[in-house]
Design a protein around this motif. Structure first.
Motif, mmCIF file in Angstrom:
data_model
loop_
_atom_site.group_PDB
_atom_site.id
_atom_site.type_symbol
_atom_site.label_atom_id
_atom_site.label_comp_id
_atom_site.label_asym_id
_atom_site.label_seq_id
_atom_site.Cartn_x
_atom_site.Cartn_y
_atom_site.Cartn_z
ATOM 1 N N GLU A 163 0.873 -1.176 0.000
ATOM 2 C CA GLU A 163 0.000 0.000 0.000
ATOM 3 C C GLU A 163 0.910 1.225 0.000
ATOM 4 O OE1 GLU A 163 -3.221 2.299 2.876
ATOM 5 O OE2 GLU A 163 -1.931 0.721 3.678
ATOM 6 N N SER A 202 -1.920 -10.208 2.838
ATOM 7 C CA SER A 202 -2.429 -9.013 2.151
ATOM 8 C C SER A 202 -1.260 -8.079 1.870
ATOM 9 C CB SER A 202 -3.479 -8.303 3.012
ATOM 10 O OG SER A 202 -2.930 -7.906 4.258
ATOM 11 N N GLU A 221 0.997 -2.770 4.579
ATOM 12 C CA GLU A 221 0.320 -1.502 4.801
ATOM 13 C C GLU A 221 1.299 -0.336 4.894
ATOM 14 O OE1 GLU A 221 -2.180 -1.741 8.225
ATOM 15 O OE2 GLU A 221 -3.522 -3.236 7.347
ATOM 16 N N ALA A 222 0.899 0.771 4.276
ATOM 17 C CA ALA A 222 1.591 2.064 4.417
ATOM 18 C C ALA A 222 3.106 1.924 4.330
ATOM 19 C CB ALA A 222 1.187 2.724 5.735
#
Length: 235
Positions: free
Chosen positions: A57, A73, A76-77
């Motif tokens: 992400e 997944s 994140e960030a």
């Protein structure tokens, strides 16, 4: 250990205009099913299982995340992925920003970095190098490939922005072909990588704004994303 690197184009996918056709970005407004079909084809073309592609992400920051393939997944960030796991392909998505792929084949460590104007300015590349060091890589053994990105001739920015980025990433400021202030991020990142001691630096000279086989946010606004992918092949 062999290092593999791939850069995609916009051809050969399922997405419809303005994402035509091989858009790999799931955050740009494209149909989710079309993006999934494109990502599935990417894995097949690379000869990898779908769960052996690591995504992130991207947020234009300086976080570098170490992954080992157990993730379910996208990270994140983060704007850099680093791994020592063979057969795990790290993916960076761009549409003008610089996709940077790093590898120390001797240590068996690779990284994929999203180095746009903001990320480069705040230090995502040094963060990625340090994350690679944590897994045993050494800059002197590391090879870097700066992938397709908007070139300095095309990347017009306000003068104060060019000066600010130049202060943090020397060598970035330039003049566009119109004679206006601009940024050549790959030139600045090349110098930064050299200053960090990276042993070998390569450049894909294609400009995303000029080459219509590539996606460009600056040229098209709403558009897809190409990918830079790198992984360790033990075969």
């Amino acid at each position: 250990m062999r290092v593999r690197r791939v850069v995609t184009t916009r051809a050969g996918g399922a997405s419809r205009p303005p994402f035509d056709t091989f858009n790999l970005g799931d955050h740009v407004g494209d149909e989710a099913g079309d993006v999934y079909a494109n990502r599935k084809r990417l894995a097949a073309e690379l000869g990898l299982a779908e769960d052996r592609l690591a995504w992130m992400e991207q947020v234009h920051g300086r976080t570098a995340t170490v992954v080992d393939g157990s993730e379910t997944s996208a990270a994140e960030a983060t704007d850099a992925l680093v791994t020592a796991q063979s057969g795990l392909a790290l993916v960076v998505l761009v549409a003008d920003c610089v996709p940077l792929m790093l590898a120390d084949a001797e240590a068996g460590v690779v990284a994929a970095v999203h180095a746009g104007r903001v990320g480069a300015r705040v230090g995502v590349v040094p963060a990625a190098i340090e994350a690679m060091r944590s897994l045993g890589a050494e800059p002197g053994r590391t090879e870097a490939l700066l992938g397709p990105a908007i070139c300095g001739d095309c990347y017009e920015v306000p003068a104060d922005m060019a000066a600010d980025v130049e202060k943090h990433v020397p060598g970035s400021a330039c003049k566009t072909r119109k004679g206006t202030p601009g940024l050549d991020l790959r030139a600045g990142l090349w110098r930064q990588l050299a200053d960090l001691g990276v042993g070998k630096i390569g450049l894909d000279p294609r400009c995303t704004n000029e080459d219509k086989t590539l996606f460009s946010f600056r040229r098209d606004g709403t558009t897809g994303r190409i990918a830079g992918i790198t992984w360790l092949d033990a075969s």
